[in-house]
Enzyme design. Sequence first.
Site, PDB file in Angstrom:
ATOM      1  N   ASP A  13       0.828  -1.208   0.000  1.00 41.82           N
ATOM      2  CA  ASP A  13       0.000   0.000   0.000  1.00 41.82           C
ATOM      3  C   ASP A  13       0.867   1.265   0.000  1.00 41.82           C
ATOM      4  O   ASP A  13       1.999   1.241   0.496  1.00 41.82           O
ATOM      5  CB  ASP A  13      -0.913  -0.020   1.238  1.00 41.82           C
ATOM      6  CG  ASP A  13      -2.075   0.946   1.119  1.00 41.82           C
ATOM      7  OD1 ASP A  13      -2.303   1.483   0.012  1.00 41.82           O
ATOM      8  OD2 ASP A  13      -2.750   1.172   2.140  1.00 41.82           O
ATOM      9  N   ASN A  61     -10.615  -2.625  -6.547  1.00 35.88           N
ATOM     10  CA  ASN A  61      -9.758  -1.696  -7.302  1.00 35.88           C
ATOM     11  C   ASN A  61     -10.318  -1.326  -8.680  1.00 35.88           C
ATOM     12  O   ASN A  61      -9.917  -0.332  -9.278  1.00 35.88           O
ATOM     13  CB  ASN A  61      -8.340  -2.253  -7.473  1.00 35.88           C
ATOM     14  CG  ASN A  61      -7.510  -2.200  -6.199  1.00 35.88           C
ATOM     15  OD1 ASN A  61      -6.619  -3.011  -5.993  1.00 35.88           O
ATOM     16  ND2 ASN A  61      -7.798  -1.242  -5.332  1.00 35.88           N
TER      17      ASN A  61
HETATM   18  C1  FPP Z   1      -1.631   0.112  -3.446  1.00 34.75           C
HETATM   19  O1  FPP Z   1      -1.235   1.457  -3.436  1.00 34.75           O
HETATM   20  C2  FPP Z   1      -1.103  -0.622  -4.571  1.00 34.75           C
HETATM   21  C3  FPP Z   1      -1.828  -1.189  -5.580  1.00 34.75           C
HETATM   22  C4  FPP Z   1      -3.306  -1.091  -5.647  1.00 34.75           C
HETATM   23  C5  FPP Z   1      -1.186  -1.899  -6.683  1.00 34.75           C
HETATM   24  C6  FPP Z   1       0.060  -2.661  -6.404  1.00 34.75           C
HETATM   25  C7  FPP Z   1       0.723  -2.933  -7.670  1.00 34.75           C
HETATM   26  C8  FPP Z   1       2.067  -2.895  -7.910  1.00 34.75           C
HETATM   27  C9  FPP Z   1       3.078  -2.643  -6.870  1.00 34.75           C
HETATM   28  C10 FPP Z   1       2.535  -3.050  -9.302  1.00 34.75           C
HETATM   29  C11 FPP Z   1       2.886  -4.338  -9.864  1.00 34.75           C
HETATM   30  C12 FPP Z   1       2.760  -5.539  -9.070  1.00 34.75           C
HETATM   31  C13 FPP Z   1       3.206  -6.745  -9.460  1.00 34.75           C
HETATM   32  C14 FPP Z   1       2.996  -7.914  -8.586  1.00 34.75           C
HETATM   33  C15 FPP Z   1       3.918  -6.975 -10.742  1.00 34.75           C
HETATM   34  P1  FPP Z   1      -2.353   2.578  -3.557  1.00 34.75           P
HETATM   35  O2  FPP Z   1      -2.494   2.920  -5.001  1.00 34.75           O
HETATM   36  O3  FPP Z   1      -3.602   2.112  -2.911  1.00 34.75           O
HETATM   37  O4  FPP Z   1      -1.694   3.752  -2.787  1.00 34.75           O
HETATM   38  P2  FPP Z   1      -2.448   4.896  -1.924  1.00 34.75           P
HETATM   39  O5  FPP Z   1      -3.121   4.171  -0.805  1.00 34.75           O
HETATM   40  O6  FPP Z   1      -1.330   5.752  -1.470  1.00 34.75           O
HETATM   41  O7  FPP Z   1      -3.388   5.576  -2.843  1.00 34.75           O
END
Ligand code: FPP
Length: 239
Positions: A13, A61
């Site tokens: 996250d 998501n």
């Molecule tokens: C959460 O941060 C992250 C995600 C929803 C996506 C995670 C994906 C990756 C790290 C990319 C690729 C992964 C793989 C396994 C190849 P957020 O967007 O919710 O952050 P925020 O809470 O600060 O908005």
Amino acid sequence: MKRLPSHIAVIMDGNGRWAKQQGQPRVYGHRHGVESVRQVTEACAELGVPWLTLYAFSTENWARPRTEVDALMSLLVETIKQEIDTLNKNNIRLQAIGDLAQLPSSTLEALQFAIDNTAANDRMTLVLALNYSARWEMVRAARLLAQRCVDGQLTPDAIDEQSFAAALTTAQMPDPELLIRTSGELRISNFLLWQLAYTELYFTQVFWPEFRKTHLYRAILDFQGRERRFGKISEQISG
Ligand code: FPP
């Protein structure tokens, strides 16, 4: 090294907030998050942690802006394709849990190819939770078991914790022993609700794109300092 968790699960996250801090669009955070995925996978393989599950995309998501969802799907395809060789070189098997049939066909194809291509590797298993939510998984398990009852293969009385766990997408995996969530949020967010029943939870303020091997070592050391009682009392455990 004698008390490593057999399965680490991670809620990655903070990509969006990290990007915002840098004055960049959210997708910039996801792109940098890939390096953290690499680091954590490598560290687990080096240490000898046999199972690593990463929450890459939840069923919730999809509600994000279309551009972000598209960018995340492209990033997944790109990363999976790019990393197949490294996974094979390091003897790492890729698996996925979630409602995969609902993923865009290009994502599903790349994923399936990588899963098939790494299926024989046995040093470690990297599990991507994609279009995953624990409530979806548990409803699906209830349906599977109900259908087996209708088909006369099972009776409701015979349903127990074991048969329920066997109907989950994680049937072949041990439950996580350690769950890490980055970015300071203190929630489970519909992740592995059944499997986390006795998991040790570890929360860190570090945003996912900044999470490095040392942060993982710290989480593992913290885990190793905990007494896991599984409902018993301290004396029973140490005895
Ligand atoms: C959460 O941060 C992250 C995600 C929803 C996506 C995670 C994906 C990756 C790290 C990319 C690729 C992964 C793989 C396994 C190849 P957020 O967007 O919710 O952050 P925020 O809470 O600060 O908005």
